[in-house]
Motif scaffolding. Structure first.
Motif, short mmCIF file in Angstrom:
data_model
loop_
_atom_site.label_atom_id
_atom_site.label_comp_id
_atom_site.label_asym_id
_atom_site.label_seq_id
_atom_site.Cartn_x
_atom_site.Cartn_y
_atom_site.Cartn_z
N TRP A 22 -11.34 -1.56 -3.71
CA TRP A 22 -10.66 -1.34 -2.42
C TRP A 22 -11.25 -1.22 -1.40
O TRP A 22 -10.69 -1.31 -0.31
CB TRP A 22 -9.37 -0.21 -2.81
CG TRP A 22 -8.44 -0.47 -3.76
CD1 TRP A 22 -8.63 -0.24 -5.17
CD2 TRP A 22 -7.37 -1.15 -3.55
NE1 TRP A 22 -7.52 -0.95 -5.80
CE2 TRP A 22 -6.56 -1.27 -4.84
CE3 TRP A 22 -6.67 -1.82 -2.44
CZ2 TRP A 22 -5.47 -1.84 -5.06
CZ3 TRP A 22 -5.46 -2.39 -2.85
CH2 TRP A 22 -4.66 -2.58 -3.84
N LEU A 33 0.34 3.97 -2.85
CA LEU A 33 -0.08 5.46 -2.42
C LEU A 33 0.99 6.34 -2.59
O LEU A 33 1.01 7.50 -1.96
CB LEU A 33 -0.50 5.43 -0.85
CG LEU A 33 -1.86 4.37 -0.74
CD1 LEU A 33 -2.15 4.45 0.84
CD2 LEU A 33 -3.02 5.22 -1.47
N THR A 50 -3.79 3.16 6.76
CA THR A 50 -3.38 3.05 5.61
C THR A 50 -4.44 2.59 4.84
O THR A 50 -4.83 2.94 3.62
CB THR A 50 -2.19 2.16 5.56
OG1 THR A 50 -1.38 2.61 6.38
CG2 THR A 50 -1.45 2.19 4.18
N THR A 101 -6.20 4.03 1.52
CA THR A 101 -6.27 3.51 0.25
C THR A 101 -7.69 3.34 -0.43
O THR A 101 -8.11 3.60 -1.50
CB THR A 101 -5.76 2.01 0.19
OG1 THR A 101 -4.65 1.92 1.04
CG2 THR A 101 -5.44 1.65 -1.22
N ARG A 147 -8.82 5.08 -4.01
CA ARG A 147 -8.82 4.22 -5.17
C ARG A 147 -10.02 4.00 -5.61
O ARG A 147 -11.08 4.35 -4.86
CB ARG A 147 -7.95 3.09 -4.59
CG ARG A 147 -6.40 3.35 -4.41
CD ARG A 147 -5.66 2.59 -5.61
NE ARG A 147 -4.41 3.72 -5.52
CZ ARG A 147 -3.41 3.27 -6.71
NH1 ARG A 147 -3.63 2.57 -7.78
NH2 ARG A 147 -2.66 4.21 -6.68
N LEU A 205 0.72 -1.23 -0.10
CA LEU A 205 -0.11 0.05 0.11
C LEU A 205 1.06 1.16 0.01
O LEU A 205 0.59 2.25 -0.57
CB LEU A 205 -0.95 0.06 1.08
CG LEU A 205 -2.07 -1.12 1.15
CD1 LEU A 205 -3.21 -0.90 2.27
CD2 LEU A 205 -2.75 -1.05 -0.06
#
Lengths: 515, 716
Positions: free
Chosen positions: B363, B268, B351, B355, B359, B264
């Motif tokens: 996700w 990112l 995190t 994400t 996204r 990730l």
């Protein structure tokens, strides 16, 4: 004085060989005499090192011999490196043979023919033109037959016959190639041939190239021509196996290097693209040798197949015709000589002490012969390419050579072969050292009488951890010393690959690629 | 010679280079801390073991390999120490030298070597393309062409992923870790896996700095694999009766978290730099807690003679130190607030949420899956922990054996350090983790990181609520497991009258299996019809049964290689007979070359062709068989999942109730007889130490630790 050294180093073994046969000495003394001479030769050759490093050409023409051309000896870096490794391995193998050969028959014959073969090998290394090269090469091929068949068992005779016939066939191909080269170039000395450029890419020239490849390929054990190798190497006595696999194979690779770099020249071959044949065959050798070695149960046969694979590395590096490739190949000639001789000598030591040939019988042998098997382990790890051992260095440069030559496929071959090497070497190590549970004391039971004092037949010996003395004694010192020296060299030249005399490998690359 | 902070030794032609940046330092400190306590622990643990000199030699070589890999400035040096670590730790794995150990050791050794070769290939490619393989210089050189980048990315991910136990290559881990002696297991699980994680961190950071065009695809792939690893590890851990196997599967699962963090972070890349510290923090947490747990498990084996989960019944009350360490270790792994696992999982959760926000919609699934895996962690640590804290069964129990100090102190200290890491997040974050993460960031990310860090408060309400939710979910999963509601591993015994989807899938699987096997049979028959007349003259060679090896991919590979070797050899013998023929003809002075000769040469060539074809055929057949066996398993796994979901949805409340009832009346199994230990010598009694090992081991480790701390302080 200096230009005489090549002549001396070629002539002395010949004379000593004859003396060994003729002098009315006990076998013991003949052996010690030969070993002493081999040590002296090694020192003599080391004395040449400053001159070679300085790049001074040392030539000597024995015009009186073989009239039209004469025997032309010349020392260059590549040849000097080969001669040095030949003398070094020969000396260690002789030291080892002092004790090992005592239980064999025909001891004087072994020493005499070992000396003759040494003469041939040094002659190949120092030959200054193709004619002298051919003389020494054939001499070496034929004489070493006697080393192969030394035990005179039916298997040895069969393997020897194969070795002999294939050697002769290879010699005929070489003869054709040399005559045709003379026809085209009108010259035979390597220095002259380097400045000569073949006129065209005709079928005739191609046939010359192919004949060289076949002639040297047979000697080097390149794959479709390797059939003699896995039979001939295991049947010879261990010191002779070490010489055959560690040194004599290298003369084939050396001849290939002379063909590619001196006779044809890099630029010509690059334009012609013929070296690709050898690249492909070498790649096949690498994988083939490793794959077949996995299924061998006979230890020496496994080592012999491994030699096929390792010679593939050397031929691959040479035929890639990149600076890294040639550097890696030259390093691998040296490293493989050290590693494979060490392995064959260790295998011989196991046979000497326990009489066992098969990998499946070697349970716990490492507890009985720790020094020998430790040295074996070091050499085996070097073969796999574990840093910081010698084999890794040459593999690294060969890999760089393959990628920089635009053929990353062969990098895959190299790494795959590393993995396969691990598959057939590491089980031996695991079996020797890490096998307490399975069949615990198998290695200690069937032994020569000296080994198990006072043991009743049929009773189980005590656990090795508890008994103060292992039941198989370690080797005599003269056998252990060469094995340990070879292992130590493998480690040392892995850590310092630029130490003399390995530093000369760089000089070789500079000679042929400039800069 | 020292060049700045770069140490160069002119060895191996290329030169060995070491460089200590904050990232290396973090891992080196971790290695030394865990190594110190594990080696102290090994004195009583291995006091009566065989081959102790070998064990300690290989122990220090393994540590050297780990520290060398962390400090290596380039891939070339890293490869050297990586191989050293693999070989030396193999000797630790097979220390017992019995059949399971040797078997697990084989898998471990060859897979590690294969992983190392991937690294070597990447090093060669990088060296040729850019002239260097140093991490620090590669990031600032112009990136190599895309094809090289792609190959290097693939090779490095495979090599390091294998070491980290990433999903399709994880199967060596649960084999190798349990068979090793406990201190070695602690090192393997605590530190060696981190070498893989460390390598992945470096790789992904390098790729992010190169702006590797396929980074999104690679990151997605890695994240997917990591999620699979997490779920699979948790599910497998839940049903292990053996403590060390449970912990090994837990390692698989937890390394999945670390890899998820790395993936990730790369995905990112510029916007959410907090992902790098998240992965690092979880690695730190896992190393400390898992090493402590493995040492405790070893103490369990040492004290009771059994590694069964249930053997620990009531042990926590008898040995308070061990009890505290297993409780703290398990709590740290599950992420209870106040322990290091809470901080790292919170960071990872942030995190994951980030994400999902930045996204596509797919996700969003990541967060529930993440929670599910965490709940699984809670569940299997309940399985692990509950026997320890039950009341021992009443009745005449054998006189309690006194645990040597060094048997419980090292795990105690290690798990206590997770408390420290958990309670002082800002000290550890600011002093250790963030400097390490800064080494991984691109230059435009650093200001982001400071901003993110200012906003990060570990003990905020939503995060605490999240932790509570995970624990509750974990209780539900545990209850479901206890009631036997979770799908079991044995596919032969399940029957689903009430799951139409699963039935459909099973039909599909059966038909697929049937058709695949028919297809394989057809192919085999066709090829055989072609080849049999040619092969008839050969002596029959015993083929290997492909079914025998289908469970172990490596063994399958080895079989294929071996049979290929045997084929080649016999083909070669065929060729060989034609050579002999030449020789014989030559000797007999027969007209040469004769028709015979050509015939036999042709026969040789034909034989080679046949053998190669036969080898290929066998390869295809085995591959086909493996595929035919694999697809139904996949379907069956899907069916399991379906079944589990259905069961959970229909009987959730009942399960919780039953679980709460059950907690009260769980019974402890009979305790195995105590292992009779020989009376210790006088000096051993005094310290429980082996002096010979003590002075070498502890002094070196302590010295290294002090030196590193000193260096760290000077740098700070």
């Amino acid at each position: 004085m200096l230009p005489l050294i090549p002549l001396i180093s070629v002539a002395v073994p010949l004379v000593v060989g004859v003396l060994t046969l003729l002098l009315p000495w006990p076998a013991e003394r003949r052996a010690r005499f030969s070993t002493l001479i081999h040590a002296g030769l090694l020192l003599l050759l080391l004395g040449l090192f400053p001159a070679v490093r300085a790049g001074r050409p040392l030539t000597y023409n024995v015009a009186a011999l073989l009239p039209p051309h004469g025997l032309f000896l010349r020392v260059d870096t590549l040849g000097y490196l080969l001669a040095l490794v030949v003398a070094f391995i020969w000396f260690l193998s002789s030291l080892y043979a002092l004790a090992y050969m005592q239980c064999e028959k025909h001891i004087p014959r072994y020493w005499a023919f070992s000396n003759f073969t040494l003469c041939g090998c040094l002659g190949v290394a120092f030959a200054g033109d193709l004619f002298s090269f051919f003389i020494f090469f054939e001499f070496m091929s034929l004489i070493s037959y006697m080393l192969v068949i030394h035990t005179e068992t039916p298997a040895a005779l069969r393997a020897g016959a194969k070795y002999l016939y294939l050697g002769i066939i290879g010699g005929l191909f070489l003869l054709y190639a040399i005559i045709a080269t003379y026809d085209l170039a009108g010259e035979l000395s390597f220095t002259a041939l380097r400045s000569f450029r073949f006129p065209d890419f005709s079928l005739y020239t191609f046939s010359i190239f192919l004949s060289y490849v076949i002639g040297f390929g047979i000697k080097a054990g390149m794959v479709p021509l390797h059939v003699w190798l896995p039979d001939a190497h295991p049947v010879a006595p261990a010191p002779a196996s070490a010489l055959l696999s560690g040194v004599l194979l290298k003369t084939g690779a050396f001849g290939m290097a002379r063909t590619f770099l001196d006779v044809f020249g890099r630029t010509y071959l690059e334009a012609a693209g013929w070296a690709q044949i050898v690249v492909v065959l070498a790649g096949i050798s690498i994988i083939f040798g490793s794959l077949v070695a996995i299924v061998q149960d006979d230890l020496k046969r496994r080592l012999a197949y491994s030699s096929i694979s390792q010679m593939g590395y050397i031929l691959l590096g040479l035929s890639l015709l990149t600076p890294y490739g040639v550097y890696g190949a030259v390093l691998h000639i040296l490293n493989h000589a050290l590693m494979k001789s060490g392995l064959f000598l260790s295998a011989g030591a196991i046979i000497y002490r326990t009489g066992r040939h098969k990998v499946s019988e070697l349970d716990n042998i490492g507890r009985a012969m720790p020094c020998t098997l430790s040295a074996f382990t070091v050499s085996a790890l070097a073969m796999v390419g574990i840093p910081p051992l010698g084999g890794f260095i040459s593999k690294w440069y060969l890999g760089l050579g393959a990628v920089s030559g635009g053929q990353p496929l062969f990098l895959v071959f190299l790494l795959l072969s590393s993995f396969l090497n691990a598959l057939y070497y590491l089980p031996i190590v695991a079996r020797a050292f890490f096998n307490r549970a399975a069949c615990p004391f198998a290695a200690f039971q069937v032994l020569p009488p000296e080994a198990a004092p006072g043991a009743e037949p049929g009773t189980r010996p005590a656990a090795p951890a508890l008994s103060p003395q292992p039941l198989v004694p370690e080797l005599p010192r003269t056998m252990l010393l060469p094995i340990l020296t070879l292992a130590a060299c493998t480690v040392f030249y892995g850590l310092y690959p630029a130490c003399p005399p390995f530093s000369l490998a760089r000089e070789v690359v500079k000679t042929y690629f400039g800069g | 010679m020292l060049q700045g902070s770069l140490l160069v030794l002119p060895l191996l032609g290329e030169g060995l280079r070491w460089q200590c940046d904050a990232l290396s330092l973090l891992f080196v400190l971790l290695t030394l801390w865990v190594g110190l306590w594990a080696v102290l622990y090994s004195f009583p643990y291995l006091a009566h073991s065989h081959a102790r000199p070998r064990f300690y030699l290989c122990w220090f070589l393994t540590l050297t390999g780990c520290v060398g890999s962390f400090l290596a400035a380039d891939l070339f040096t890293l490869y050297l120490f990586f191989e050293l670590m693999s070989l030396a730790s193999w000797a630790l794995v097979v220390h017992e030298e019995d059949y399971p150990a040797l078997r697990a050791g084989n898998t471990y050794l060859y897979l590690s070597l294969a992983g190392g070769l991937c690294l070597l290939a990447a090093a060669v490619l990088l060296q040729t393309a850019t002239g260097t393989s140093a991490w620090g210089r590669l990031a600032f050189l112009p990136p190599p062409p895309f094809t090289t980048q792609r190959l290097v990315a693939l090779l490095l991910t495979t090599g390091f992923g294998l070491k980290a136990g990433l999903f399709p290559l994880h199967f060596w881990l649960p084999q190798a870790h349990p068979v090793a002696p406990a201190p070695a297991s602690a090192l393997l699980s605590g530190i060696l896996l981190k070498v893989g994680a460390y390598g992945l961190l470096r790789t992904m950071s390098l790729l992010a700095r190169w702006r590797f065009p396929a980074l999104a695809a690679l990151g997605t792939l890695l994240a997917g694999l990591a999620v699979l690893t997490m779920l699979l590890g948790a599910h497998a851990a839940l049903r292990q009766p053996n403590v060390k196997r449970l912990l090994a599967f837990s390692s698989v699962s937890q390394l999945g978290y670390v890899v998820l963090g790395i993936a990730l972070a790369a995905l990112l890349a510029p916007v959410f730099p907090l992902a790098w510290p998240a992965a690092l923090y979880h690695a730190l947490n896992h190393a400390l807690a898992k090493a402590g747990l493995f040492l405790s498990a070893g103490a369990l084996g040492h004290l009771t003679g059994s590694l069964d989960c249930t053997a620990a019944s009531g042990l926590a009350w008898r040995y308070r130190g061990l009890g505290v360490s297993v409780t703290l270790g398990a709590a740290a792994m599950t992420g209870l607030p106040g322990l290091s696992g809470y901080i790292s999982k919170t960071l990872l959760h942030h995190t994951v949420v980030a994400t999902a926000g930045s996204r596509t919609a797919a996700w969003r699934l990541l967060e529930p899956v993440f929670l599910l895996a965490s709940a699984g962690t809670v569940a299997y640590y309940l399985v692990f922990l509950l026997p320890w804290i039950q009341k021992a069964r009443s009745g005449p129990s054998p006189a309690p054996q006194k645990a040597p100090l060094l048997l419980w102190l090292p795990p105690f200290i290690l798990t206590l350090s997770t408390v420290a890491v958990g309670l002082l997040p800002h000290v550890f974050l600011v002093r250790l983790i963030v400097p390490a993460a800064v080494d991984l960031l691109g230059e435009e990310e650093a200001p982001h990181l400071a901003a993110e860090l200012a906003h990060f408060h570990p003990w905020s309400g939503p995060d605490l609520k999240g932790a509570l939710l995970v624990v509750l979910l974990g209780l539900v999963v545990y209850a479901a497991y206890r009631r036997g509601l979770l799908p079991s591993w044995r596919p032969a015994h399940y029957y689903m009258p009430w799951a139409p989807l699963a039935r459909l899938l099973q039909h599909l699987a059966d038909s697929g299996k049937r058709s695949a096997s028919t297809l394989a049979g057809r192919t085999r028959a066709a090829l055989a019809a072609l080849l049999v007349p040619l092969l008839a003259r050969l002596a029959g060679r015993g083929g290997t049964d492909p079914g025998e090896y289908k469970s172990d991919p490596l063994a399958l590979l080895l079989t294929v290689l071996t049979s290929l070797g045997a084929e080649l050899q016999s083909a070669e013998e065929g060729m060989d007979s034609s050579y002999t023929h030449i020789a014989r003809r030559a000797v007999q002075r027969a007209p040469f070359p004769s028709a015979d000769y050509f015939l036999s040469l042709a026969e040789g060539l034909l034989l080679v062709t046949c053998h190669v074809l036969r080898g290929l055929d066998a390869l295809l057949n085995q591959g086909g068989a493996a595929l035919a066996h694999g697809i139904p398993h996949l379907f069956q796994a899907a069916a399991h999942l379906d079944e589990a979901l259905e069961n959970l949805s229909t009987s959730g409340a009942r399960a919780v109730h039953a679980f709460l009832c059950r907690l009260g009346r769980l019974e402890a199994p009979p305790r195995p007889a105590d292992k009779v230990l020989p009376p210790p010598a006088r000096w051993e009694e005094l310290l429980h130490l082996d002096l010979l090992n003590l002075d070498v081991a502890v002094l070196i480790l302590a010295l290294l630790l002090v030196l590193t701390l000193l260096y760290f302080l000077l740098q700070a």
